[in-house]
Design a protein around this motif. Structure first.
Motif, PDB file in Angstrom:
ATOM      1  N   SER A 101       0.712  -1.071  -0.129  1.00  0.00           N
ATOM      2  CA  SER A 101      -0.051  -0.402   0.182  1.00  0.00           C
ATOM      3  C   SER A 101       1.002   1.359   0.329  1.00  0.00           C
ATOM      4  O   SER A 101       2.075   1.131   0.061  1.00  0.00           O
ATOM      5  CB  SER A 101      -1.016   0.376   1.299  1.00  0.00           C
ATOM      6  N   ILE A 102       0.073   1.650  -0.323  1.00  0.00           N
ATOM      7  CA  ILE A 102       1.274   3.491  -0.353  1.00  0.00           C
ATOM      8  C   ILE A 102      -0.047   4.929  -0.530  1.00  0.00           C
ATOM      9  O   ILE A 102      -1.115   5.086  -0.339  1.00  0.00           O
ATOM     10  CB  ILE A 102       1.998   3.952  -1.796  1.00  0.00           C
ATOM     11  N   THR A 103       0.808   5.911   0.589  1.00  0.00           N
ATOM     12  CA  THR A 103      -0.739   7.176   0.810  1.00  0.00           C
ATOM     13  C   THR A 103       0.753   8.207   0.204  1.00  0.00           C
ATOM     14  O   THR A 103       1.825   8.428   0.357  1.00  0.00           O
ATOM     15  CB  THR A 103      -0.160   7.493   2.521  1.00  0.00           C
ATOM     16  N   TYR A 104      -0.074   8.815  -0.435  1.00  0.00           N
ATOM     17  CA  TYR A 104       0.132   9.368  -1.576  1.00  0.00           C
ATOM     18  C   TYR A 104       0.112  11.354  -1.398  1.00  0.00           C
ATOM     19  O   TYR A 104      -1.991  11.034  -0.972  1.00  0.00           O
ATOM     20  CB  TYR A 104       0.012   9.170  -2.605  1.00  0.00           C
ATOM     21  N   PRO A 105      -0.068  12.658  -1.842  1.00  0.00           N
ATOM     22  CA  PRO A 105      -1.207  13.384  -1.981  1.00  0.00           C
ATOM     23  C   PRO A 105      -2.088  13.087  -3.386  1.00  0.00           C
ATOM     24  O   PRO A 105      -1.246  12.747  -4.536  1.00  0.00           O
ATOM     25  CB  PRO A 105       0.510  14.382  -1.735  1.00  0.00           C
ATOM     26  N   VAL A 106      -2.724  13.705  -3.632  1.00  0.00           N
ATOM     27  CA  VAL A 106      -3.701  13.798  -4.451  1.00  0.00           C
ATOM     28  C   VAL A 106      -3.459  14.698  -5.700  1.00  0.00           C
ATOM     29  O   VAL A 106      -3.113  14.351  -6.726  1.00  0.00           O
ATOM     30  CB  VAL A 106      -4.896  13.857  -4.523  1.00  0.00           C
ATOM     31  N   ILE A 107      -2.641  15.657  -5.593  1.00  0.00           N
ATOM     32  CA  ILE A 107      -1.966  16.979  -5.860  1.00  0.00           C
ATOM     33  C   ILE A 107       0.021  17.565  -5.432  1.00  0.00           C
ATOM     34  O   ILE A 107      -0.755  17.203  -3.537  1.00  0.00           O
ATOM     35  CB  ILE A 107      -2.370  17.933  -5.742  1.00  0.00           C
ATOM     36  N   PHE A 108       0.630  16.717  -5.992  1.00  0.00           N
ATOM     37  CA  PHE A 108       1.469  17.796  -5.613  1.00  0.00           C
ATOM     38  C   PHE A 108       2.097  19.763  -6.355  1.00  0.00           C
ATOM     39  O   PHE A 108       1.531  19.326  -7.379  1.00  0.00           O
ATOM     40  CB  PHE A 108       2.868  16.775  -6.485  1.00  0.00           C
ATOM     41  N   TYR A 109       1.449  19.829  -5.285  1.00  0.00           N
ATOM     42  CA  TYR A 109       1.298  21.400  -5.683  1.00  0.00           C
ATOM     43  C   TYR A 109       3.155  22.274  -6.067  1.00  0.00           C
ATOM     44  O   TYR A 109       3.952  21.230  -6.197  1.00  0.00           O
ATOM     45  CB  TYR A 109       1.488  22.994  -5.009  1.00  0.00           C
TER      46      TYR A 109
END
Length: 289
Positions: A101-109
């Motif tokens: 599993s991986i947790t990540y930002p939906v958007i990289f600004y």
């Protein structure tokens, strides 16, 4: 099946879902991903999540994202027996192995850090950005890059966390460290952290056996059956119980792609005789009488 050889010598964290899922930040909504589906998984005024089979893509909607708002995170869980590809909003590609599993930002600004958290194994092709390093955090180690290709294996039931560099340059160190004790990897090098010894070491390696899974290949090179069994469990979504230590220590080399789990066991049997019994998804292995 290609050649296979034996060299005579001498409770796990499991994702229970049978399909891949995306869990949104507040945990209140979960999308189940049938790996044959195509279409829009989720959409907001800031991003769109699209699926094409086993590939999930996050796309920015807003054209200018210089203002750093609060990051919103999703988690992609991939069960045993499945593999998924994730394309993040900055263009970074992630291939997730079974049981990961991986947790990540939906958007990289356009400003601010690029950080993700991995549990299990993944292959990363990081979009280059000299001003914003990309950090992958595991249970104990961080891998920090500007733009590179590498593989991380961090399953909780393994004895090591392993980071393999394919291209570029990579810094590997303890979580939240400030550089003390970090190692810098060059291509075709491995950084390995031992839980039992609490040590981080490096070695020059042939990367092929570490990344073959990305192409659906099981590749074993002089590997003991105990560790092979763990990889078979994840790949085929089975539970393997080895009832004899002698069998678990046998070492094999082999390459498999389209074979069933039973065909692989039969191939190993031709090298070193043992008995096995398959009942549903449970496999018991004993030394042959």
């Amino acid at each position: 099946m290609l050649g296979i050889y034996a060299y005579e010598q001498r409770s796990p964290e499991v994702i229970l879902e049978k399909e891949a899922t995306i869990t949104f930040e507040d945990g209140s909504k979960k999308e189940t991903l049938n790996d044959k589906a195509t279409g829009i998984v989720s959409t907001t005024n800031a991003y769109v999540v699209e699926q094409e089979g086993t590939k999930i893509t996050y796309k920015k909607v807003a054209s200018n994202q210089k203002k750093v708002n609060r990051l919103v995170f999703n988690t992609l869980d991939v069960p045993y027996g499945k593999k998924f590809q994730l394309l993040l909003s900055d263009g970074t590609e992630v291939y997730l192995n079974s049981g990961s599993s991986i947790t990540y930002p939906v958007i990289f600004y356009d400003e601010g850090p690029r950080n993700v958290v991995l549990r299990g194994e993944a292959y990363f092709t990081v979009a280059s950005d000299s001003l914003r390093p990309f950090t992958v955090s595991t249970q104990l180690l961080d891998a920090k890059v500007l733009g590179t290709e590498f593989n991380i294996s961090s399953y909780r039931d393994d004895e090591h966390i392993q980071v393999v560099l394919i291209e570029g340059s990579l810094s590997v160190g303890r979580n939240n460290s400030i550089g003390s004790g970090d190692v810098i990897l060059k291509p075709n090098q491995l950084a390995s952290y031992s839980y039992s010894d609490d040590e981080l070491s490096t070695a020059n390696i042939d990367v092929s056996s570490y990344i073959a899974w990305k192409n659906g290949i099981l590749l074993f090179k002089n590997e003991d059956f105990y560790h092979i069994a763990k990889k078979l469990e994840r790949h085929y979504d089975v539970k393997i119980e080895i009832k004899d230590m002698q069998v678990s220590k046998e070492r094999y080399t082999g390459r498999f792609k389209t074979e069933t789990i039973e065909e692989i066991l039969q191939a190993f049997q031709r090298i070193k005789s043992f008995d096995y019994n398959i009942e549903n998804n449970n496999i018991k292995i004993n030394l042959k009488n």
